[in-house]
Write an enzyme that holds these catalytic residues in place. Structure first.
Site, PDB file in Angstrom:
ATOM      1  N   LYS A  38       0.701  -1.166   0.027  1.00 62.53           N
ATOM      2  CA  LYS A  38      -0.030   0.005  -0.080  1.00 62.53           C
ATOM      3  C   LYS A  38       0.884   1.365  -0.087  1.00 62.53           C
ATOM      4  O   LYS A  38       2.130   1.179   0.212  1.00 62.53           O
ATOM      5  CB  LYS A  38      -0.883  -0.103   1.076  1.00 62.53           C
ATOM      6  CG  LYS A  38      -1.986  -1.226   1.198  1.00 62.53           C
ATOM      7  CD  LYS A  38      -2.883  -1.220   2.263  1.00 62.53           C
ATOM      8  CE  LYS A  38      -3.793  -2.332   2.322  1.00 62.53           C
ATOM      9  NZ  LYS A  38      -4.920  -2.201   3.591  1.00 62.53           N
ATOM     10  N   TYR A  83     -12.004  -3.017  -3.913  1.00 59.78           N
ATOM     11  CA  TYR A  83     -12.481  -3.202  -2.510  1.00 59.78           C
ATOM     12  C   TYR A  83     -14.121  -3.236  -2.467  1.00 59.78           C
ATOM     13  O   TYR A  83     -14.757  -2.902  -1.593  1.00 59.78           O
ATOM     14  CB  TYR A  83     -11.961  -2.121  -1.705  1.00 59.78           C
ATOM     15  CG  TYR A  83     -10.800  -2.331  -1.049  1.00 59.78           C
ATOM     16  CD1 TYR A  83     -10.435  -3.563  -0.375  1.00 59.78           C
ATOM     17  CD2 TYR A  83      -9.777  -1.626  -1.012  1.00 59.78           C
ATOM     18  CE1 TYR A  83      -9.088  -3.749   0.288  1.00 59.78           C
ATOM     19  CE2 TYR A  83      -8.343  -1.642  -0.547  1.00 59.78           C
ATOM     20  CZ  TYR A  83      -8.197  -2.829  -0.025  1.00 59.78           C
ATOM     21  OH  TYR A  83      -6.901  -3.039   0.588  1.00 59.78           O
ATOM     22  N   PHE A 125     -15.799   2.560   6.791  1.00 59.03           N
ATOM     23  CA  PHE A 125     -14.632   2.994   6.718  1.00 59.03           C
ATOM     24  C   PHE A 125     -14.261   3.065   5.269  1.00 59.03           C
ATOM     25  O   PHE A 125     -13.080   3.461   4.939  1.00 59.03           O
ATOM     26  CB  PHE A 125     -13.401   2.286   7.282  1.00 59.03           C
ATOM     27  CG  PHE A 125     -13.578   0.638   7.205  1.00 59.03           C
ATOM     28  CD1 PHE A 125     -12.765   0.190   6.037  1.00 59.03           C
ATOM     29  CD2 PHE A 125     -14.259  -0.273   7.963  1.00 59.03           C
ATOM     30  CE1 PHE A 125     -13.193  -1.252   5.639  1.00 59.03           C
ATOM     31  CE2 PHE A 125     -14.199  -1.713   7.533  1.00 59.03           C
ATOM     32  CZ  PHE A 125     -13.757  -2.043   6.555  1.00 59.03           C
ATOM     33  N   ARG A 165      -1.415 -14.709   3.651  1.00 58.53           N
ATOM     34  CA  ARG A 165      -2.295 -13.885   4.882  1.00 58.53           C
ATOM     35  C   ARG A 165      -1.373 -13.992   6.215  1.00 58.53           C
ATOM     36  O   ARG A 165      -1.376 -13.294   7.051  1.00 58.53           O
ATOM     37  CB  ARG A 165      -3.612 -14.537   4.966  1.00 58.53           C
ATOM     38  CG  ARG A 165      -4.584 -14.200   3.877  1.00 58.53           C
ATOM     39  CD  ARG A 165      -4.935 -12.784   3.688  1.00 58.53           C
ATOM     40  NE  ARG A 165      -5.687 -12.425   4.909  1.00 58.53           N
ATOM     41  CZ  ARG A 165      -6.478 -11.312   5.021  1.00 58.53           C
ATOM     42  NH1 ARG A 165      -6.320 -10.519   3.716  1.00 58.53           N
ATOM     43  NH2 ARG A 165      -6.935 -10.878   5.912  1.00 58.53           N
ATOM     44  N   THR A 195      -5.601  -8.046  10.250  1.00 63.58           N
ATOM     45  CA  THR A 195      -6.081  -6.828   9.588  1.00 63.58           C
ATOM     46  C   THR A 195      -5.618  -5.512  10.691  1.00 63.58           C
ATOM     47  O   THR A 195      -5.134  -4.287  10.135  1.00 63.58           O
ATOM     48  CB  THR A 195      -7.649  -6.723   9.476  1.00 63.58           C
ATOM     49  OG1 THR A 195      -8.033  -7.688   8.692  1.00 63.58           O
ATOM     50  CG2 THR A 195      -8.038  -5.415   8.805  1.00 63.58           C
ATOM     51  N   ARG A 205       2.717  -6.826   9.450  1.00 66.05           N
ATOM     52  CA  ARG A 205       1.893  -5.707   9.975  1.00 66.05           C
ATOM     53  C   ARG A 205       2.384  -5.763  11.553  1.00 66.05           C
ATOM     54  O   ARG A 205       2.407  -4.790  12.179  1.00 66.05           O
ATOM     55  CB  ARG A 205       0.587  -6.165   9.890  1.00 66.05           C
ATOM     56  CG  ARG A 205      -0.187  -5.793   8.544  1.00 66.05           C
ATOM     57  CD  ARG A 205      -1.620  -6.139   8.546  1.00 66.05           C
ATOM     58  NE  ARG A 205      -2.111  -5.833   7.115  1.00 66.05           N
ATOM     59  CZ  ARG A 205      -3.211  -6.449   6.656  1.00 66.05           C
ATOM     60  NH1 ARG A 205      -4.089  -7.253   7.424  1.00 66.05           N
ATOM     61  NH2 ARG A 205      -3.747  -5.910   5.542  1.00 66.05           N
ATOM     62  N   HIS A 241      -1.902  -5.396   1.129  1.00 66.12           N
ATOM     63  CA  HIS A 241      -3.070  -6.113   1.081  1.00 66.12           C
ATOM     64  C   HIS A 241      -2.702  -7.252   0.736  1.00 66.12           C
ATOM     65  O   HIS A 241      -1.780  -7.661  -0.090  1.00 66.12           O
ATOM     66  CB  HIS A 241      -3.837  -5.294  -0.167  1.00 66.12           C
ATOM     67  CG  HIS A 241      -4.903  -6.508  -0.713  1.00 66.12           C
ATOM     68  ND1 HIS A 241      -6.181  -6.447   0.031  1.00 66.12           N
ATOM     69  CD2 HIS A 241      -4.765  -7.194  -1.718  1.00 66.12           C
ATOM     70  CE1 HIS A 241      -6.676  -7.368  -0.711  1.00 66.12           C
ATOM     71  NE2 HIS A 241      -6.079  -7.774  -1.715  1.00 66.12           N
TER      72      HIS A 241
HETATM   73  N1  UDP Z   1     -10.071  -1.222   7.460  1.00 66.56           N
HETATM   74  C1  UDP Z   1     -10.063   0.005   8.118  1.00 66.56           C
HETATM   75  N2  UDP Z   1     -10.735  -0.320   9.309  1.00 66.56           N
HETATM   76  C2  UDP Z   1     -11.441  -1.415   9.616  1.00 66.56           C
HETATM   77  C3  UDP Z   1     -11.453  -2.385   8.704  1.00 66.56           C
HETATM   78  C4  UDP Z   1     -10.500  -2.176   7.553  1.00 66.56           C
HETATM   79  O1  UDP Z   1      -9.510   0.932   7.832  1.00 66.56           O
HETATM   80  O2  UDP Z   1     -12.297  -1.431  10.680  1.00 66.56           O
HETATM   81  C5  UDP Z   1      -8.976  -1.038   6.132  1.00 66.56           C
HETATM   82  C6  UDP Z   1      -7.593  -1.762   6.411  1.00 66.56           C
HETATM   83  O3  UDP Z   1      -6.572  -0.880   5.798  1.00 66.56           O
HETATM   84  C7  UDP Z   1      -7.890  -3.019   5.764  1.00 66.56           C
HETATM   85  C8  UDP Z   1      -8.677  -2.706   4.677  1.00 66.56           C
HETATM   86  O4  UDP Z   1      -9.550  -1.678   5.089  1.00 66.56           O
HETATM   87  O5  UDP Z   1      -6.590  -3.602   5.368  1.00 66.56           O
HETATM   88  C9  UDP Z   1      -9.275  -3.793   3.992  1.00 66.56           C
HETATM   89  O6  UDP Z   1     -10.220  -4.667   5.023  1.00 66.56           O
HETATM   90  P1  UDP Z   1     -10.342  -6.245   5.288  1.00 66.56           P
HETATM   91  O7  UDP Z   1     -11.291  -6.491   6.144  1.00 66.56           O
HETATM   92  O8  UDP Z   1     -10.601  -6.748   3.927  1.00 66.56           O
HETATM   93  O9  UDP Z   1      -8.810  -6.181   5.823  1.00 66.56           O
HETATM   94  P2  UDP Z   1      -7.650  -7.111   5.121  1.00 66.56           P
HETATM   95  O10 UDP Z   1      -7.836  -8.120   4.365  1.00 66.56           O
HETATM   96  O11 UDP Z   1      -6.823  -6.035   4.499  1.00 66.56           O
HETATM   97  O12 UDP Z   1      -6.700  -7.624   6.364  1.00 66.56           O
HETATM   98 MG    MG Z   2      -9.334  -8.253   2.866  1.00 67.52          MG
END
Ligand code: UDP
Ligand code: MG
Length: 143
Positions: free
Chosen positions: A3, A43, A51, A79, A85, A96, A109
């Protein structure tokens, strides 16, 4: 995909290195400043989340590095390399967990399944990926 914060913080090499060292095979990579529309498609499953607007703003704040990594169970392995996340819930040793704190700047991502990986590959690399034999595979996978 690394990102915008990962690119700006100079973590591209560090992140790529972790995927390489695990034994995964890099078959596509590009640096790009994707449009808002492109990221909204990427997305689309999160469009109704509160969000979502801040996520799109974050993701359009600078260039990203999109990549495709292949290997046995690559989506779930990826993952694992990412962590959770929420970076504060991510174990040290994950990307992370080692390099970030906020969910809204969580560096990377990763596709959450083989199915979503295929959808994302089609979106980011419509001309396909580069297939080749990775010679180290015979040392990575049990023969
Ligand atoms: N995100 C956020 N707030 C939240 C959940 C997600 O800002 O409460 C953002 C975060 O950057 C995350 C992205 O949205 O990586 C996509 O969300 P997802 O649930 O798909 O998480 P990921 O797959 O990236 O772990
Ligand atoms: Mg995701």
């Amino acid at each position: 995909m690394i990102k915008p914060d990962g690119v700006q913080r100079g973590l591209v090499g560090e992140i790529i290195s972790r995927f390489e060292r695990r034994g995964l095979k890099l078959v596509a990579i590009k640096v790009e400043s994707p449009s808002k529309e492109h990221l909204e498609k990427h997305y689309s499953d999160l469009a109704s989340k509160p969000f979502f607007p801040s996520l799109i703003k974050y993701m359009t704040s600078g260039p990203v590095v999109a990549m495709v990594w292949e290997g046995r169970g690559a989506a779930s392995l990826g993952r694992q390399l990412l962590g959770q996340t929420n970076p504060t819930a991510s174990a040290p040793g994950t990307i992370r967990g080692d390099f970030c704190i906020d969910m809204g700047s969580n560096l990377i991502h990763g596709s959450d399944s083989q199915e979503s990986a295929q959808k994302e590959i089609d979106l980011w690399f419509p001309n396909g990926v580069t297939e080749y034999q990775l010679d180290s595979a015979k040392w990575v996978y049990e023969q």
